[in-house]
Design a protein around this motif. Structure first.
Motif, PDB file in Angstrom:
ATOM      1  N   LEU A 378       8.289 -15.603   5.706  1.00 47.99           N
ATOM      2  CA  LEU A 378       7.418 -15.274   4.573  1.00 47.99           C
ATOM      3  C   LEU A 378       7.995 -14.075   3.829  1.00 47.99           C
ATOM      4  O   LEU A 378       8.307 -13.039   4.443  1.00 47.99           O
ATOM      5  N   ARG A 379       8.144 -14.238   2.522  1.00 52.34           N
ATOM      6  CA  ARG A 379       8.736 -13.163   1.721  1.00 52.34           C
ATOM      7  C   ARG A 379       7.864 -12.853   0.515  1.00 52.34           C
ATOM      8  O   ARG A 379       7.308 -13.762  -0.124  1.00 52.34           O
ATOM      9  N   LEU A 380       7.779 -11.566   0.217  1.00 54.55           N
ATOM     10  CA  LEU A 380       7.093 -11.081  -0.980  1.00 54.55           C
ATOM     11  C   LEU A 380       8.110 -10.355  -1.834  1.00 54.55           C
ATOM     12  O   LEU A 380       8.719  -9.379  -1.377  1.00 54.55           O
ATOM     13  N   ASN A 381       8.324 -10.869  -3.046  1.00 60.46           N
ATOM     14  CA  ASN A 381       9.329 -10.278  -3.947  1.00 60.46           C
ATOM     15  C   ASN A 381      10.681 -10.134  -3.236  1.00 60.46           C
ATOM     16  O   ASN A 381      11.345  -9.088  -3.318  1.00 60.46           O
ATOM     17  N   ASP A 382      11.062 -11.203  -2.521  1.00 60.64           N
ATOM     18  CA  ASP A 382      12.343 -11.328  -1.823  1.00 60.64           C
ATOM     19  C   ASP A 382      12.481 -10.446  -0.583  1.00 60.64           C
ATOM     20  O   ASP A 382      13.538 -10.432   0.053  1.00 60.64           O
ATOM     21  N   ALA A 383      11.421  -9.730  -0.200  1.00 62.14           N
ATOM     22  CA  ALA A 383      11.462  -8.908   1.016  1.00 62.14           C
ATOM     23  C   ALA A 383      10.673  -9.612   2.114  1.00 62.14           C
ATOM     24  O   ALA A 383       9.538 -10.067   1.883  1.00 62.14           O
ATOM     25  N   ALA A 384      11.255  -9.713   3.307  1.00 59.81           N
ATOM     26  CA  ALA A 384      10.578 -10.368   4.416  1.00 59.81           C
ATOM     27  C   ALA A 384       9.332  -9.586   4.814  1.00 59.81           C
ATOM     28  O   ALA A 384       9.346  -8.353   4.874  1.00 59.81           O
ATOM     29  N   ILE A 385       8.264 -10.308   5.083  1.00 59.48           N
ATOM     30  CA  ILE A 385       6.998  -9.710   5.516  1.00 59.48           C
ATOM     31  C   ILE A 385       6.724 -10.175   6.942  1.00 59.48           C
ATOM     32  O   ILE A 385       6.530 -11.367   7.197  1.00 59.48           O
ATOM     33  N   ALA A 386       6.715  -9.234   7.880  1.00 57.16           N
ATOM     34  CA  ALA A 386       6.561  -9.597   9.282  1.00 57.16           C
ATOM     35  C   ALA A 386       5.101  -9.735   9.690  1.00 57.16           C
ATOM     36  O   ALA A 386       4.788 -10.411  10.672  1.00 57.16           O
ATOM     37  N   ASP A 387       4.209  -9.102   8.953  1.00 56.27           N
ATOM     38  CA  ASP A 387       2.788  -9.079   9.313  1.00 56.27           C
ATOM     39  C   ASP A 387       1.965  -9.795   8.247  1.00 56.27           C
ATOM     40  O   ASP A 387       1.853  -9.321   7.113  1.00 56.27           O
ATOM     41  N   GLY A 388       1.384 -10.941   8.607  1.00 61.02           N
ATOM     42  CA  GLY A 388       0.587 -11.695   7.647  1.00 61.02           C
ATOM     43  C   GLY A 388      -0.673 -10.981   7.224  1.00 61.02           C
ATOM     44  O   GLY A 388      -1.302 -11.340   6.222  1.00 61.02           O
ATOM     45  N   ALA A 389      -1.074  -9.939   7.966  1.00 65.58           N
ATOM     46  CA  ALA A 389      -2.271  -9.172   7.613  1.00 65.58           C
ATOM     47  C   ALA A 389      -1.962  -8.059   6.611  1.00 65.58           C
ATOM     48  O   ALA A 389      -2.874  -7.354   6.160  1.00 65.58           O
ATOM     49  N   ARG A 390      -0.721  -7.921   6.260  1.00 67.34           N
ATOM     50  CA  ARG A 390      -0.318  -6.889   5.291  1.00 67.34           C
ATOM     51  C   ARG A 390      -1.063  -7.112   3.975  1.00 67.34           C
ATOM     52  O   ARG A 390      -1.144  -8.223   3.470  1.00 67.34           O
ATOM     53  N   LEU A 391      -1.638  -6.040   3.422  1.00 63.58           N
ATOM     54  CA  LEU A 391      -2.422  -6.141   2.197  1.00 63.58           C
ATOM     55  C   LEU A 391      -1.518  -6.051   0.971  1.00 63.58           C
ATOM     56  O   LEU A 391      -0.562  -5.263   0.934  1.00 63.58           O
ATOM     57  N   ILE A 392      -1.812  -6.859  -0.020  1.00 63.53           N
ATOM     58  CA  ILE A 392      -1.057  -6.818  -1.270  1.00 63.53           C
ATOM     59  C   ILE A 392      -1.576  -5.668  -2.128  1.00 63.53           C
ATOM     60  O   ILE A 392      -2.789  -5.503  -2.297  1.00 63.53           O
ATOM     61  N   GLU A 393      -0.645  -4.885  -2.663  1.00 63.09           N
ATOM     62  CA  GLU A 393      -1.004  -3.716  -3.460  1.00 63.09           C
ATOM     63  C   GLU A 393      -0.680  -3.959  -4.931  1.00 63.09           C
ATOM     64  O   GLU A 393       0.111  -4.845  -5.271  1.00 63.09           O
ATOM     65  N   ALA A 394      -1.286  -3.159  -5.783  1.00 65.85           N
ATOM     66  CA  ALA A 394      -1.060  -3.296  -7.220  1.00 65.85           C
ATOM     67  C   ALA A 394       0.418  -3.099  -7.558  1.00 65.85           C
ATOM     68  O   ALA A 394       0.942  -3.725  -8.492  1.00 65.85           O
ATOM     69  N   SER A 395       1.109  -2.271  -6.788  1.00 62.32           N
ATOM     70  CA  SER A 395       2.527  -2.008  -7.053  1.00 62.32           C
ATOM     71  C   SER A 395       3.414  -3.210  -6.735  1.00 62.32           C
ATOM     72  O   SER A 395       4.589  -3.236  -7.125  1.00 62.32           O
ATOM     73  N   ASP A 396       2.873  -4.209  -6.028  1.00 62.90           N
ATOM     74  CA  ASP A 396       3.651  -5.411  -5.727  1.00 62.90           C
ATOM     75  C   ASP A 396       3.793  -6.310  -6.952  1.00 62.90           C
ATOM     76  O   ASP A 396       4.668  -7.185  -6.985  1.00 62.90           O
ATOM     77  N   VAL A 397       2.932  -6.103  -7.946  1.00 62.49           N
ATOM     78  CA  VAL A 397       2.973  -6.917  -9.159  1.00 62.49           C
ATOM     79  C   VAL A 397       4.046  -6.356 -10.088  1.00 62.49           C
ATOM     80  O   VAL A 397       4.071  -5.161 -10.383  1.00 62.49           O
TER      81      VAL A 397
END
Length: 420
Positions: A378-397
């Protein structure tokens, strides 16, 4: 049929490309195709605004018939859709209104125009609607005219009926009549348009044989049936079914990008077979592509995706889809042509990435998304995310107002948070 030697271009092509499962009278059909114009049809019920890729092998069969000098008939089931084909189903279809059925037919027609040449010429395709005759029959008239040619004993022996009853699933008398209606379709087309061939999937064998028998028994005319193998993927799944749902042929139901990606993501073992069935590439070129190994098989998959998407959506759409996919997966760039999902702002910002991944359609459940994250997929903005519970922040947009989610190496979606 693999060891049969055919003389006609039509059956030679079907055999070489893997379309043939069963033929009722192979020698007669081969002789007819070798010496004149064979008119053949396939029926398509209008249960949705689009057919899906599972129907594509049938559309390609009509294309092969026309390419070999035959005349294709696309039979839209305006009448039979009102009844519902029980083949392979455990429940009755929901009944649609006449208006919905006609709207579905109008939408579906646009796809056939991409694969066939329609017109008034001897080998031009035509589209007809079986409601034109099925809805004109009176009940008693239909029974007296055709009911005597069908025995309950034989109908119960066909898989479409037998398997349904063996599973102890009810079959309505309405559905039980479907076989009669499909058989009468063949008789009507034979009389009105000289149609001698009905084609379909292997699950339609019983219905097709009944139509062939009806034409030969009632009018003593030539009639043939031909079916394709049941099409499954190398992994055993049903062709055209994905975790995200059906792979639709209309662009309104599925974008050209997602269609291109479906073919690009084909199993390695399916590439050669899909190239033969779903493209017009020469067989020697397909053999070359099929023999590629390692990274080369990805080039073969892109060739498959390019050819299939070009046939349905055009060369420009295929090129755009390929550029978007290569940019997203190979260079990390974004494109407006990538699939984009708009979600309410408060369902994205501050939400768990597993939940957003599921809402965006990349995974079927939050649990699947969490397992994907734990496995490094699972990747967010091309960075691997190891924890599915990680919260999405406004800075991710990003500056374009979207965030890029990827599940594995094959699925990407842009998520756009929308203020309500």
């Amino acid at each position: 049929m693999s060891d049969q030697i055919f003389k006609s271009d039509f059956l030679q092509t079907l055999q070489a490309r893997g379309y043939i499962h069963q033929i009722t009278h192979p020698a007669e059909l081969d002789a007819a195709a070798a010496t004149g114009v064979v008119t053949g049809y396939i029926g398509f019920d209008a249960t949705a605004p689009s057919l899906h890729v599972g129907s594509l092998i049938q559309i390609m069969m009509l294309r092969r018939l026309q390419q070999a000098g035959g005349k294709p008939i696309v039979l839209m089931g305006g009448g039979t859709t009102k009844v519902g084909d029980p083949t392979g189903k455990d429940a009755s279809r929901p009944q649609l209104t006449d208006e919905t059925i006609q709207a579905n037919i109008a939408s579906i027609k646009t796809v056939f125009e991409k694969f066939l040449t329609f017109g008034d010429g001897p080998t031009d395709a035509v589209m007809v609607d079986n409601d034109a005759w099925l809805s004109t029959y009176g009940y008693v008239e239909f029974l007296r005219e055709y009911g005597t040619h069908f025995t309950i004993n034989r109908m119960l022996a066909f898989d479409s009926v037998k398997l349904r009853l063996e599973r102890e699933q009810p079959m309505t008398f309405l559905e039980f009549n479907y076989m009669l209606m499909q058989s009468v379709d063949f008789l009507e087309l034979n009389r009105a348009r000289g149609c001698t061939l009905q084609m379909g999937g292997s699950d339609q064998w019983g219905n097709i044989v009944s139509g062939v028998d009806l034409v030969r028994r009632v009018d003593q005319k030539a009639a043939f049936g031909l079916t394709t193998p049941l099409l499954t993927t190398a992994s055993g799944g049903k062709m055209g079914k994905t975790a995200q749902g059906a792979v639709w042929l209309n662009a309104e139901q599925l974008s050209p990008y997602d269609y291109w990606q479906f073919w690009r993501n084909a199993d390695d073992a399916d590439v050669g077979r899909f190239l033969r069935l779903f493209t017009d590439l020469p067989l020697d070129e397909i053999a070359r592509l099929e023999a590629l190994e390692g990274a080369g098989i990805n080039d073969a998959k892109k060739t498959l995706a390019d050819a299939a998407t070009t046939m349905l959506h055009g060369a420009d759409a295929a090129a755009t889809a390929r550029a978007a996919a290569e940019g997203a997966f190979e260079r990390g760039t974004l494109s407006a042509d990538l699939p984009t999902v708009e979600l309410p702002h408060d369902e994205v910002i501050g939400a768990m990435i597993a939940a957003v991944t599921t809402r965006a359609g990349l995974t079927a459940s939050n649990g699947e998304a969490r397992r994907l994250a734990q496995g490094g997929g699972l990747r967010l903005n091309d960075a691997a995310i190891a924890d599915g519970a990680r919260l999405i922040e406004a800075s991710d947009v990003n500056a374009d107002g979207v965030l890029k989610l990827a599940a594995g190496k094959k699925k990407i979606v842009l998520v756009k948070p929308i203020q309500s």
